[in-house]
Design a protein around this motif. Sequence first.
Motif, PDB file in Angstrom:
ATOM      1  N   UNK A   1      46.182  37.217  52.461  1.00 53.08           N
ATOM      2  CA  UNK A   1      44.788  36.783  53.913  1.00 53.08           C
ATOM      3  C   UNK A   1      43.674  37.732  53.755  1.00 53.08           C
ATOM      4  N   UNK A   2      44.004  39.063  53.301  1.00 55.72           N
ATOM      5  CA  UNK A   2      42.740  39.625  53.414  1.00 55.72           C
ATOM      6  C   UNK A   2      41.691  38.807  52.029  1.00 55.72           C
ATOM      7  N   UNK A   3      42.232  38.113  50.984  1.00 57.89           N
ATOM      8  CA  UNK A   3      40.864  37.339  50.340  1.00 57.89           C
ATOM      9  C   UNK A   3      40.433  36.131  51.492  1.00 57.89           C
ATOM     10  N   UNK A   4      41.979  35.249  52.208  1.00 58.32           N
ATOM     11  CA  UNK A   4      41.195  34.129  52.716  1.00 58.32           C
ATOM     12  C   UNK A   4      40.158  34.693  54.293  1.00 58.32           C
TER      13      UNK A   4
ATOM     14  N   UNK B   1      37.598  36.681  53.814  1.00 54.40           N
ATOM     15  CA  UNK B   1      36.334  36.981  53.058  1.00 54.40           C
ATOM     16  C   UNK B   1      35.935  35.821  51.691  1.00 54.40           C
ATOM     17  N   UNK B   2      36.316  34.805  52.118  1.00 56.70           N
ATOM     18  CA  UNK B   2      36.280  33.464  50.895  1.00 56.70           C
ATOM     19  C   UNK B   2      34.786  34.062  49.935  1.00 56.70           C
ATOM     20  N   UNK B   3      33.737  34.611  50.734  1.00 58.74           N
ATOM     21  CA  UNK B   3      32.691  35.239  49.981  1.00 58.74           C
ATOM     22  C   UNK B   3      32.676  36.112  48.724  1.00 58.74           C
ATOM     23  N   UNK B   4      33.737  36.786  48.879  1.00 64.99           N
ATOM     24  CA  UNK B   4      33.467  38.067  47.750  1.00 64.99           C
ATOM     25  C   UNK B   4      34.758  36.485  46.372  1.00 64.99           C
ATOM     26  N   UNK B   5      35.145  35.960  46.439  1.00 69.61           N
ATOM     27  CA  UNK B   5      35.882  34.837  45.933  1.00 69.61           C
ATOM     28  C   UNK B   5      36.909  35.818  45.103  1.00 69.61           C
ATOM     29  N   UNK B   6      37.986  35.952  45.985  1.00 69.54           N
ATOM     30  CA  UNK B   6      38.842  37.073  44.979  1.00 69.54           C
ATOM     31  C   UNK B   6      40.285  36.261  45.682  1.00 69.54           C
ATOM     32  N   UNK B   7      39.959  35.234  45.846  1.00 64.94           N
ATOM     33  CA  UNK B   7      40.690  34.483  45.677  1.00 64.94           C
ATOM     34  C   UNK B   7      40.851  33.247  45.773  1.00 64.94           C
ATOM     35  N   UNK B   8      40.503  31.788  44.933  1.00 66.31           N
ATOM     36  CA  UNK B   8      39.985  30.662  45.254  1.00 66.31           C
ATOM     37  C   UNK B   8      40.490  29.657  45.971  1.00 66.31           C
TER      38      UNK B   8
ATOM     39  N   UNK C   1      38.317  38.663  33.233  1.00 65.10           N
ATOM     40  CA  UNK C   1      39.498  39.626  34.169  1.00 65.10           C
ATOM     41  C   UNK C   1      40.693  38.485  33.854  1.00 65.10           C
ATOM     42  N   UNK C   2      41.818  38.662  34.558  1.00 66.96           N
ATOM     43  CA  UNK C   2      42.833  37.401  34.983  1.00 66.96           C
ATOM     44  C   UNK C   2      43.011  36.479  34.678  1.00 66.96           C
ATOM     45  N   UNK C   3      41.977  36.185  35.881  1.00 72.14           N
ATOM     46  CA  UNK C   3      41.194  34.721  35.784  1.00 72.14           C
ATOM     47  C   UNK C   3      40.095  34.775  35.251  1.00 72.14           C
ATOM     48  N   UNK C   4      39.713  35.007  33.907  1.00 68.25           N
ATOM     49  CA  UNK C   4      38.507  34.681  33.446  1.00 68.25           C
ATOM     50  C   UNK C   4      37.744  35.960  34.041  1.00 68.25           C
ATOM     51  N   UNK C   5      36.567  35.201  34.522  1.00 67.67           N
ATOM     52  CA  UNK C   5      35.244  35.810  34.942  1.00 67.67           C
ATOM     53  C   UNK C   5      35.090  36.564  36.445  1.00 67.67           C
ATOM     54  N   UNK C   6      35.913  35.673  37.133  1.00 71.83           N
ATOM     55  CA  UNK C   6      36.487  37.042  38.553  1.00 71.83           C
ATOM     56  C   UNK C   6      36.988  38.202  38.503  1.00 71.83           C
ATOM     57  N   UNK C   7      36.653  39.399  39.128  1.00 65.70           N
ATOM     58  CA  UNK C   7      37.972  40.294  39.680  1.00 65.70           C
ATOM     59  C   UNK C   7      39.092  39.865  40.667  1.00 65.70           C
ATOM     60  N   UNK C   8      40.113  39.124  41.066  1.00 63.21           N
ATOM     61  CA  UNK C   8      41.123  38.439  41.643  1.00 63.21           C
ATOM     62  C   UNK C   8      41.638  39.487  42.342  1.00 63.21           C
TER      63      UNK C   8
END
Length: 201
Positions: A72-75, A77-84, A145-152
């Motif tokens: 919910x939080x990641x959605x 602030x989509x610009x923070x790229x914490x969740x695709x 990171x787990x997903x590659x180049x971005x911290x999620x």
Amino acid sequence: MKLYCKAGACSLSPHIVLRECGLDFTQVNVDLAQKLTERSEDYWQINPKGQVPALKLSDGTVLTEGVAIVQYLADLKPDRHLLAPVGSLTRYHTIEWLSYISSELHKGFSPLFRADTPEEYKSLSRTQLEAKFSYVDDALQDRQWLMGLRFTVADAYLYVMMRWAKAVKLDLTGLDALESWFKRANERPAVQAALKAEGLN
């Protein structure tokens, strides 16, 4: 928003995500033994499950379960790229990690935190957890990171589990990729800010 949490508990994961998102929130500490907040509120009335975390939104709605809260939080602030974004396979791989961390790591610690768990079962639990952390180490080979180049959001959750692993002194010998990952995560400003706010550093 209000985040109901306990220092060092699994609520540290959404706490980190809140700070990664730069969202305005109030931290409310909970005494889980007494089921009382620091404001002497009956925590059962806030979260009938009696566990942390709980996130109270501005309209009074309460969201529980860390895996749901961080998405919910990641959605927000989509610009923070914490969740695709929705529809991206990367998003579902991130949720796959959240699910694995929740069911295979998080719940695996439960016997180690209970005083009435037989020692033989604790030993088995430790062995199982060490094998599962080895799996995570394998996944982190050649990855930042787990997903590659971005911290999620998955990294935020794994960070808390690694703190627990170190607290109970699991044998993580040779898991160099995991240890390097932990050091990178620990250096993030949002992580340090959350630790400081919870009195953990």
